[in-house]
Design a protein around this motif. Sequence first.
Motif, PDB file in Angstrom:
ATOM      1  N   GLU A 179      -6.346  50.304  54.428  1.00 17.48           N
ATOM      2  CA  GLU A 179      -5.320  48.445  55.113  1.00 17.48           C
ATOM      3  C   GLU A 179      -6.088  48.672  56.823  1.00 17.48           C
ATOM      4  N   THR A 180      -6.444  49.422  57.353  1.00 23.36           N
ATOM      5  CA  THR A 180      -7.386  48.896  58.816  1.00 23.36           C
ATOM      6  C   THR A 180      -8.387  49.214  58.759  1.00 23.36           C
ATOM      7  N   SER A 181      -8.947  49.770  57.494  1.00 18.68           N
ATOM      8  CA  SER A 181     -10.522  49.054  57.689  1.00 18.68           C
ATOM      9  C   SER A 181     -10.549  47.894  57.285  1.00 18.68           C
ATOM     10  N   GLN A 182      -9.722  47.354  56.302  1.00 20.39           N
ATOM     11  CA  GLN A 182      -9.633  45.770  55.835  1.00 20.39           C
ATOM     12  C   GLN A 182      -9.353  44.507  57.013  1.00 20.39           C
ATOM     13  N   ILE A 183      -8.486  45.374  58.038  1.00 21.80           N
ATOM     14  CA  ILE A 183      -8.477  44.733  59.474  1.00 21.80           C
ATOM     15  C   ILE A 183      -9.314  44.522  59.831  1.00 21.80           C
ATOM     16  N   PHE A 238     -11.669  41.415  61.021  1.00 24.65           N
ATOM     17  CA  PHE A 238     -11.897  40.539  62.489  1.00 24.65           C
ATOM     18  C   PHE A 238     -12.922  40.603  62.971  1.00 24.65           C
ATOM     19  N   ALA A 239     -13.904  41.711  62.419  1.00 25.76           N
ATOM     20  CA  ALA A 239     -15.435  41.081  63.428  1.00 25.76           C
ATOM     21  C   ALA A 239     -15.945  40.713  61.599  1.00 25.76           C
ATOM     22  N   GLU A 240     -15.950  40.222  60.971  1.00 25.37           N
ATOM     23  CA  GLU A 240     -16.526  39.160  60.141  1.00 25.37           C
ATOM     24  C   GLU A 240     -16.591  37.815  61.029  1.00 25.37           C
ATOM     25  N   ASN A 241     -14.626  37.518  60.563  1.00 23.99           N
ATOM     26  CA  ASN A 241     -14.669  36.238  61.518  1.00 23.99           C
ATOM     27  C   ASN A 241     -15.503  35.906  62.976  1.00 23.99           C
ATOM     28  N   PHE A 242     -15.091  36.724  63.558  1.00 26.42           N
ATOM     29  CA  PHE A 242     -16.088  36.998  65.070  1.00 26.42           C
ATOM     30  C   PHE A 242     -16.713  36.453  64.668  1.00 26.42           C
ATOM     31  N   LEU A 243     -18.078  37.448  64.166  1.00 24.89           N
ATOM     32  CA  LEU A 243     -19.386  37.216  63.853  1.00 24.89           C
ATOM     33  C   LEU A 243     -19.869  35.448  63.354  1.00 24.89           C
ATOM     34  N   LEU A 244     -19.127  35.035  62.610  1.00 23.74           N
ATOM     35  CA  LEU A 244     -18.820  33.794  61.727  1.00 23.74           C
ATOM     36  C   LEU A 244     -18.602  33.009  63.188  1.00 23.74           C
ATOM     37  N   ALA A 245     -17.759  32.977  63.562  1.00 22.56           N
ATOM     38  CA  ALA A 245     -17.295  31.833  65.296  1.00 22.56           C
ATOM     39  C   ALA A 245     -18.256  31.985  66.287  1.00 22.56           C
ATOM     40  N   GLY A 280      -3.958  57.076  66.441  1.00 20.51           N
ATOM     41  CA  GLY A 280      -3.843  57.672  65.224  1.00 20.51           C
ATOM     42  C   GLY A 280      -4.107  56.856  64.810  1.00 20.51           C
ATOM     43  N   GLY A 281      -4.845  55.205  64.695  1.00 26.12           N
ATOM     44  CA  GLY A 281      -5.284  54.611  64.063  1.00 26.12           C
ATOM     45  C   GLY A 281      -6.733  54.592  63.446  1.00 26.12           C
ATOM     46  N   GLY A 282      -7.119  55.608  63.719  1.00 26.49           N
ATOM     47  CA  GLY A 282      -8.653  56.195  62.705  1.00 26.49           C
ATOM     48  C   GLY A 282      -9.835  56.773  63.198  1.00 26.49           C
ATOM     49  N   SER A 283     -10.619  57.001  63.022  1.00 22.63           N
ATOM     50  CA  SER A 283     -12.069  57.830  63.401  1.00 22.63           C
ATOM     51  C   SER A 283     -13.167  56.630  63.674  1.00 22.63           C
ATOM     52  N   GLY A 284     -13.656  57.156  64.334  1.00 22.39           N
ATOM     53  CA  GLY A 284     -14.786  55.869  64.720  1.00 22.39           C
ATOM     54  C   GLY A 284     -15.524  55.701  62.979  1.00 22.39           C
ATOM     55  N   ASP A 285     -15.586  56.060  62.578  1.00 23.73           N
ATOM     56  CA  ASP A 285     -15.811  55.866  60.631  1.00 23.73           C
ATOM     57  C   ASP A 285     -14.791  54.761  60.426  1.00 23.73           C
ATOM     58  N   THR A 286     -13.777  54.999  60.164  1.00 27.04           N
ATOM     59  CA  THR A 286     -12.608  53.926  60.060  1.00 27.04           C
ATOM     60  C   THR A 286     -13.245  52.662  60.758  1.00 27.04           C
TER      61      THR A 286
END
Length: 644
Positions: A260-264, A268-275, A305-311
């Motif tokens: 779920e974190t990866s999906q978030i 976020f990144a998709e919509n950032f780039l498209l904007a 604790g939200g994830g590593s760089g790979d996340t």
Amino acid sequence: MRVSPTAFFCLLRAVSVSMSISVSLARRPFRAHSATSAFLSRVQPLGGVLSSRGRQGPARSSVRGVFGSAPDKKETAVASSSQRDVLSLYTMNSATEIPMSPAVSKGISVKAAPAGCSHLTWQGDLLLLPMMAESGDPSEIRFPWGDMDQKSGGLLMDLLEREKKNSAPPPAPEDSTKSKTFCLPQGNVVSVRTERGSSDPKDRVTVGIFGASDTQKEGGKGYSEVFAGLGKSLAEAAKKEKAETVAVSLPVPKGISEKETSQIVQTFAENFLLALCEDRRFLFGERADAPRCPLKSLEIWLPEGGGSGDTISAPASRAAAVADGVQVARELVNAPPNVCNPQSLAAYAESLAKENPDVMNVKIMDENQIEEMKMGAYMGVAQGSVYPPRLIHLTYKPPSASGGEKKVALVGKGLTFDSGGYNIKAGGGSMIELMKFDMGGAAAVLGTAKALTQLKPEGVEVHIIIAACENMISQTAMRPGDILKAANGKTIEVINTDAEGRLTLADALWYAQEQKPEAIVDIATLTGACMVALGKKYGGLMTPDENMATDLLNAAGTRNELFWRLPMATGEYKELMKSEAANLRNVGTKPYGGAITAAIFLQEFVSDKVPWAHLDIAGPVWDDKTNSPSGFGVRTLVEWVTQK
């Protein structure tokens, strides 16, 4: 010399007849009658060039610039780039290629922030500190950035106070170590220049404050919409601040899974780039030359604790590929029909395969090959246009293909312009001026192809099929009452020439089935009836296969695209598609359930043994708020394909 009135009117009549013949010949479609082919091959009428087959090509010019063939070296030496661009505006009808903007992800690095870096030590241009309402009440937004406020000398708190829009009571006094609650407009970004303990201008940073409803699934917008909004708002702030380096601390909810974190992060990144996308291909002057956002990097933090760089890195790379695919779909739809025609659309598919020979190959079939396959339904639509049809077949195979991959087919409706034919689109609300978007299905599958060339998913082979053509009016266009014979042998009575998309899809679906896929999805701006039923935000999904419905709805939900399943209702409505003169009629006998009866029609051209789904995107293909294409469907299709 004196001319009598009778002689004068006879002469005038002769000139009029001669001019009408010239105009008729100038508009001659690509399928000239054989009796006139020899004559037409020797005639060059005003406004076009006729080939030996009697086909009129678009008007040509010695200077074609970016919209036609590349100018020769002499032209390049004489005319400046800006001069060629100006001249090309007069020769768009000679377009053999569709100009495309550079990929939005090109030159922008989306990555995890360096280890050990925090919002207090980060060096860059724009820092976004989001605030989310954890209670589920959009009016209550927690402010956890007290340390940053201290660094700013209290400027952030003062700014937030000034930005209050709601009439909520002021927060109760709290210990200085605790967070405070504020009311902010949802999705609003405000910024302030703040010193970080140094007089060096390089140590100044713009801090954006983002207020939104909660990220909890219950009571709020849910993860996807919140973080999509966050990406768009940060991109707008980056453009406004002309930032080169941007960072954000994503407020990922506690306790969610790494998936779920990866999906978030991806959302976020998709919509950032498209904007950040700006389509200026057909602008001139100051608007075309205005400075673009100079952004070079976006760095992302996750809470402890939200994830590593790979996340972050993996979903960020995926987001870049999908964003590039959505951008392609948007720009293909936004290209005017005198630039995006069947030939130039096929040329884009060829360029995509040429750029990615390791995973993509293409086959383009012309009108002769289409006729050899007896695609009478497709050719019936195409025969009225000066632009001959092109059947596009792109095939994606993974780099390490072994031959055991799951094979799927994506079929996109490719009407580069739809006049409605003899049932012409007329009057207010016909949207004829927007009918360049009638190839939105083709754009969606080509955008998907673009994303696949970057993602390179293993274990799946994808066939992308488009029956590209125009639906126009001419002396050889199909007429209401005509009977067409499709490639599978079924005959179709044309009741309404404006129900043309299903005719092209009928033969395209048959062709897709010939590739022996394990599943087929077609996507099309097919019916106004679907728009009436579901509005402009939802696409319609119709399939007799429960697994297909579940998989596609899950894929759409994951990528924040809205589809609603409509019933096939074959038992109730199939009778409406019966014709006395042919196997089928192309529209129902009753003026209701048009989206459903269209799907029932398409089902006649797919074997019951092949799982198949139909996506009607007539509503969401165009964003009325921005008056521009949405790129709808790409994210769902990419997710569906890559989950195979």
